[in-house]
Every structure is written in C-alpha cells, then in structure tokens.
Design an enzyme around this catalytic site. Structure first.
Site, PDB file in Angstrom:
ATOM      1  N   TYR A  51       0.834  -1.211   0.000  1.00 40.65           N
ATOM      2  CA  TYR A  51       0.000   0.000   0.000  1.00 40.65           C
ATOM      3  C   TYR A  51       0.873   1.267   0.000  1.00 40.65           C
ATOM      4  O   TYR A  51       0.379   2.361  -0.257  1.00 40.65           O
ATOM      5  CB  TYR A  51      -0.958   0.054   1.206  1.00 40.65           C
ATOM      6  CG  TYR A  51      -1.921  -1.113   1.338  1.00 40.65           C
ATOM      7  CD1 TYR A  51      -2.087  -2.038   0.317  1.00 40.65           C
ATOM      8  CD2 TYR A  51      -2.679  -1.277   2.497  1.00 40.65           C
ATOM      9  CE1 TYR A  51      -2.964  -3.115   0.458  1.00 40.65           C
ATOM     10  CE2 TYR A  51      -3.553  -2.342   2.637  1.00 40.65           C
ATOM     11  CZ  TYR A  51      -3.686  -3.258   1.624  1.00 40.65           C
ATOM     12  OH  TYR A  51      -4.551  -4.309   1.771  1.00 40.65           O
ATOM     13  N   LYS A  76       1.539  -6.640   5.980  1.00 40.77           N
ATOM     14  CA  LYS A  76       1.552  -7.888   5.186  1.00 40.77           C
ATOM     15  C   LYS A  76       2.842  -8.073   4.406  1.00 40.77           C
ATOM     16  O   LYS A  76       3.442  -7.098   3.942  1.00 40.77           O
ATOM     17  CB  LYS A  76       0.364  -7.898   4.204  1.00 40.77           C
ATOM     18  CG  LYS A  76      -0.964  -7.579   4.877  1.00 40.77           C
ATOM     19  CD  LYS A  76      -2.156  -7.685   3.949  1.00 40.77           C
ATOM     20  CE  LYS A  76      -3.397  -7.118   4.617  1.00 40.77           C
ATOM     21  NZ  LYS A  76      -3.603  -5.683   4.388  1.00 40.77           N
ATOM     22  N   HIS A 107       0.424 -12.003   2.195  1.00 37.10           N
ATOM     23  CA  HIS A 107      -0.584 -11.259   1.442  1.00 37.10           C
ATOM     24  C   HIS A 107      -1.390 -12.142   0.477  1.00 37.10           C
ATOM     25  O   HIS A 107      -2.588 -11.928   0.277  1.00 37.10           O
ATOM     26  CB  HIS A 107       0.088 -10.113   0.665  1.00 37.10           C
ATOM     27  CG  HIS A 107      -0.813  -8.944   0.425  1.00 37.10           C
ATOM     28  ND1 HIS A 107      -0.426  -7.637   0.593  1.00 37.10           N
ATOM     29  CD2 HIS A 107      -2.113  -8.873   0.044  1.00 37.10           C
ATOM     30  CE1 HIS A 107      -1.439  -6.837   0.318  1.00 37.10           C
ATOM     31  NE2 HIS A 107      -2.468  -7.564  -0.020  1.00 37.10           N
TER      32      HIS A 107
HETATM   33  N1  LIG Z   1      -5.554  -8.688   1.837  1.00 39.93           N
HETATM   34  C1  LIG Z   1      -5.886  -8.195   0.650  1.00 39.93           C
HETATM   35  O1  LIG Z   1      -5.487  -8.717  -0.403  1.00 39.93           O
HETATM   36  C2  LIG Z   1      -6.788  -6.988   0.594  1.00 39.93           C
HETATM   37  C3  LIG Z   1      -7.398  -6.642  -0.628  1.00 39.93           C
HETATM   38  C4  LIG Z   1      -8.244  -5.535  -0.644  1.00 39.93           C
HETATM   39  C5  LIG Z   1      -8.470  -4.801   0.515  1.00 39.93           C
HETATM   40  N2  LIG Z   1      -7.831  -5.151   1.695  1.00 39.93           N
HETATM   41  C6  LIG Z   1      -8.004  -4.354   2.937  1.00 39.93           C
HETATM   42  O2  LIG Z   1      -9.383  -4.171   3.198  1.00 39.93           O
HETATM   43  C7  LIG Z   1      -9.677  -2.791   3.270  1.00 39.93           C
HETATM   44  C8  LIG Z   1     -11.103  -2.492   2.833  1.00 39.93           C
HETATM   45  O3  LIG Z   1     -11.350  -2.908   1.515  1.00 39.93           O
HETATM   46  P1  LIG Z   1     -11.413  -1.893   0.264  1.00 39.93           P
HETATM   47  O4  LIG Z   1     -10.653  -0.660   0.555  1.00 39.93           O
HETATM   48  O5  LIG Z   1     -11.035  -2.688  -0.917  1.00 39.93           O
HETATM   49  O6  LIG Z   1     -12.964  -1.579   0.070  1.00 39.93           O
HETATM   50  P2  LIG Z   1     -14.217  -1.148   0.983  1.00 39.93           P
HETATM   51  O7  LIG Z   1     -13.827  -0.899   2.373  1.00 39.93           O
HETATM   52  O8  LIG Z   1     -15.293  -2.121   0.668  1.00 39.93           O
HETATM   53  O9  LIG Z   1     -14.655   0.219   0.268  1.00 39.93           O
HETATM   54  C9  LIG Z   1     -13.894   1.381   0.300  1.00 39.93           C
HETATM   55  C10 LIG Z   1     -14.589   2.412  -0.606  1.00 39.93           C
HETATM   56  O10 LIG Z   1     -15.877   2.742  -0.072  1.00 39.93           O
HETATM   57  C11 LIG Z   1     -15.944   4.156   0.186  1.00 39.93           C
HETATM   58  N3  LIG Z   1     -16.663   4.320   1.465  1.00 39.93           N
HETATM   59  C12 LIG Z   1     -16.191   4.065   2.701  1.00 39.93           C
HETATM   60  N4  LIG Z   1     -17.133   4.260   3.630  1.00 39.93           N
HETATM   61  C13 LIG Z   1     -18.248   4.667   2.964  1.00 39.93           C
HETATM   62  C14 LIG Z   1     -19.541   5.034   3.383  1.00 39.93           C
HETATM   63  N5  LIG Z   1     -19.887   5.006   4.660  1.00 39.93           N
HETATM   64  N6  LIG Z   1     -20.433   5.403   2.436  1.00 39.93           N
HETATM   65  C15 LIG Z   1     -20.092   5.434   1.119  1.00 39.93           C
HETATM   66  N7  LIG Z   1     -18.866   5.085   0.665  1.00 39.93           N
HETATM   67  C16 LIG Z   1     -17.945   4.705   1.588  1.00 39.93           C
HETATM   68  C17 LIG Z   1     -14.516   4.632   0.257  1.00 39.93           C
HETATM   69  O11 LIG Z   1     -14.400   5.967  -0.188  1.00 39.93           O
HETATM   70  P3  LIG Z   1     -13.772   7.128   0.738  1.00 39.93           P
HETATM   71  O12 LIG Z   1     -12.395   6.684   1.157  1.00 39.93           O
HETATM   72  O13 LIG Z   1     -13.735   8.303  -0.166  1.00 39.93           O
HETATM   73  O14 LIG Z   1     -14.707   7.285   1.905  1.00 39.93           O
HETATM   74  C18 LIG Z   1     -13.820   3.699  -0.729  1.00 39.93           C
HETATM   75  O15 LIG Z   1     -13.996   4.157  -2.053  1.00 39.93           O
HETATM   76  C19 LIG Z   1      -8.583  -2.158   2.386  1.00 39.93           C
HETATM   77  O16 LIG Z   1      -8.481  -0.777   2.543  1.00 39.93           O
HETATM   78  C20 LIG Z   1      -7.395  -2.958   2.824  1.00 39.93           C
HETATM   79  O17 LIG Z   1      -6.919  -2.510   4.077  1.00 39.93           O
HETATM   80  C21 LIG Z   1      -7.015  -6.249   1.738  1.00 39.93           C
END
Ligand SMILES: NC(=O)c1ccc[n+]([C@@H]2O[C@H](COP(=O)([O-])OP(=O)(O)OC[C@H]3O[C@@H](n4cnc5c(N)ncnc54)[C@H](OP(=O)(O)O)[C@@H]3O)[C@@H](O)[C@H]2O)c1
Length: 269
Positions: A51, A76, A107
C-alpha cells in the site's frame, strides 16, 4: 459491543472486531486519516507493504499518543519478498516506527507459501509479530497448508461481503479456529445503491454501509472498511447501537451474488 470489542484469536491474542482499511490511502494522506481515525476511537489499522503508506501510518501512531498496547496494527508480506521474510517484516516495522506488529499476514498464497509459512512462525518467536496469518487463501490452499504444518494461521483475510457470502469458507475457517477478516466489505461502494439494501437500511435508520458492516460483525467476523473521509470514518464505526434481526440477516445472506470486486485467488495453483 463497541469499537473496542475484541475477538480472541487461536493463540489468545485479541483483535478489535472493527478496523480501518488503508488501501488507496497514499503515504501523504495516511498520517491525517489515521490520526482522525485514532482520534475518534479506531484502534485497529490494516496496512500492507504494497500500500506504500506504512511511513505515514507510523507518523500518525506516534503523534496520536495512544498507548501501544491499545493498538492493533496489521501489515503484510508482499509476494516478492518471500526470500527474506524476516527482513521484509523488519523493514515494515522500521517504517511503522514499531517494535512489533500485532498481526503479520502473508498477502497471497504464492507458490512458495508452505515453506514461507514455516519462516513466518519465526516472527512470533523473535517477537516481531504477536500473531501471524494468511490472506486470500481458499479452502484448498488452507487444507494444503494444514496438511504440512501443525501451526494454524490465526487469521485468513479475504474478500467477503453480503454480495460475496462465502459461507463454505467461513464454516471451514470456524471449524479450524481461523478467524476470517472481511476485506472490501462495502464492495468498494458498488452495491451501496442497491434498492433492496436501502430498504433494510431505512428500516433500521442506518446507512447501507452501516448495514453491510454490521452484517459482517453479526457473522462473527472481523471487518476492515476503508475511508479517507472523517465523516465516513464516523459513520462506519457507528454500528454498535442496532441489531439486525435474524429474519433480515437471512434476507441479507440471500443478497449473495458471488460478486468479487477484487480478484479470485482460486486461480493460484
Ligand atoms: N488482503 C488483501 O489482499 C486486501 C485486498 C483488498 C483490501 N484489503 C483491505 O481491506 C480494506 C477495505 O477494503 P477496500 O478498501 O477494498 O474496500 P471497501 O472498504 O469495501 O470500500 C472502500 C470504498 O468505499 C468508500 N466508502 C467508505 N465508507 C463509505 C460510506 N460510509 N459510504 C459510502 N462510501 C464509503 C470509500 O471511499 P472514501 O475513502 O472516499 O470514503 C472507498 O472508495 C482495504 O483498505 C485494505 O486494508 C485487503
């Protein structure tokens, strides 16, 4: 239950049920976002070497003044770093300005995963990580790992949402004592306008995002929604004052459409 509620992992470590995801928060913004999050009560931060924001997060942790033992920090091991796992973890610790992480995850299930898993156990022995686990492992990857090692991962962090209800994986992990952490629980925003989700959210006077987060928690998983906005950070942690009824949980379970907003690790041999 509130933001400080923790679930016990298989080695006794306790993990806050709700954490902040930080993918797509660049290093320049990470300090402010994480300071905001810690200021309003988040104690669990999820990052990764890939990240590119560990430095900013480290600065925020230091500035916040929150005692280290109150925090739960995950980072990770990136896929390219399996030849020097200890070095990679130490590099992350340096950027985070920490002596240890609470959770260090592999990861992805790379081809050398089973060998690497043995080395990752050293990180617990030498105090660099309180706990180690995996990410993006399918039942097949886990079965293979468990057939070669008695050391059971504490966590499997995978894409998991109401629209990607991986029931079989959840039950398998439960049966092995592996805690699932749900990433992309908000479907990266894709399904927040789904009318049937909005109907349920309206009923509880909550937002669609809050219902998606609460659904994960009521399935006894850890959830790590990401937001950069202070308002949405607050919204996403305001999920402890309502309870989705059993009937509505069933309805939400039925929203599953095997929707992946990231990638499918099943393809990794
Ligand atoms: N281990 C892995 O391979 C892996 C892969 C993917 C993700 N992850 C981890 O999981 C975390 C979460 O997953 P993600 O970032 O993919 O997706 P997510 O949490 O499902 O969605 C994030 C998106 O939703 C928006 N958002 C957040 N809260 C909101 C709300 N209350 N209302 C409307 N929109 C909202 C955010 O925009 P804003 O920021 O503009 O609010 C962002 O665009 C990651 O950040 C990462 O730490 C791990």
């Amino acid at each position: 239950m509130d933001i400080s509620t923790r679930l016990q992992l298989n080695n006794g470590t306790k993990i806050p049920v709700l954490g902040l995801g930080t993918w797509k928060i660049d290093d320049g913004d990470a300090e402010k976002v994480v300071l905001d999050a810690l200021g309003i009560g988040y104690r669990h931060i999820d990052t990764a070497k890939i990240y590119g924001n560990e430095k900013g997060i480290g600065k925020a942790i230091k500035k916040s003044g929150v005692p280290r033992k109150e925090l739960f920090i995950t980072t990770k091991l990136w896929n390219d770093d399996h030849d020097d796992i200890i070095g990679a973890c130490e590099e992350s610790l340096k950027k985070l300005q920490l002596d240890y992480v609470d959770l260090y995850l592999m990861h992805s299930p790379t081809p050398v995963r089973n060998e690497s898993w043995k080395t990752m156990q050293q990180l617990v022995k030498n105090g660099k990580a309180k706990t180690v686990g995996v990410s993006n492992f399918t039942i097949r990857h886990l079965n293979e790992l468990l057939s070669k090692s008695k050391f059971v991962p504490a966590v499997n962090q995978v894409e998991f949402s109401t629209y990607l209800y991986q029931k079989e994986l959840l039950e398998f992990c439960k049966s092995k004592g592996i805690q699932i952490e749900a990433y992309s629980p908000l479907t990266r925003g894709r399904k927040l306008n789904d009318s049937k989700l909005i109907m349920i959210a309206d009923k509880y006077n909550k937002s669609p995002a809050q219902v998606l987060i609460r659904w994960v928690i009521q399935h006894a998983m850890v959830v790590i929604p990401k937001s950069k906005s202070r308002e949405r950070l607050e919204e996403n942690m305001d999920v402890f004052d309502f309870n989705i009824s059993q009937e509505d949980m069933k309805k939400l379970d039925g929203f599953n459409e095997n929707l992946r907003v990231t990638w499918d690790p099943e393809g990794i041999e």
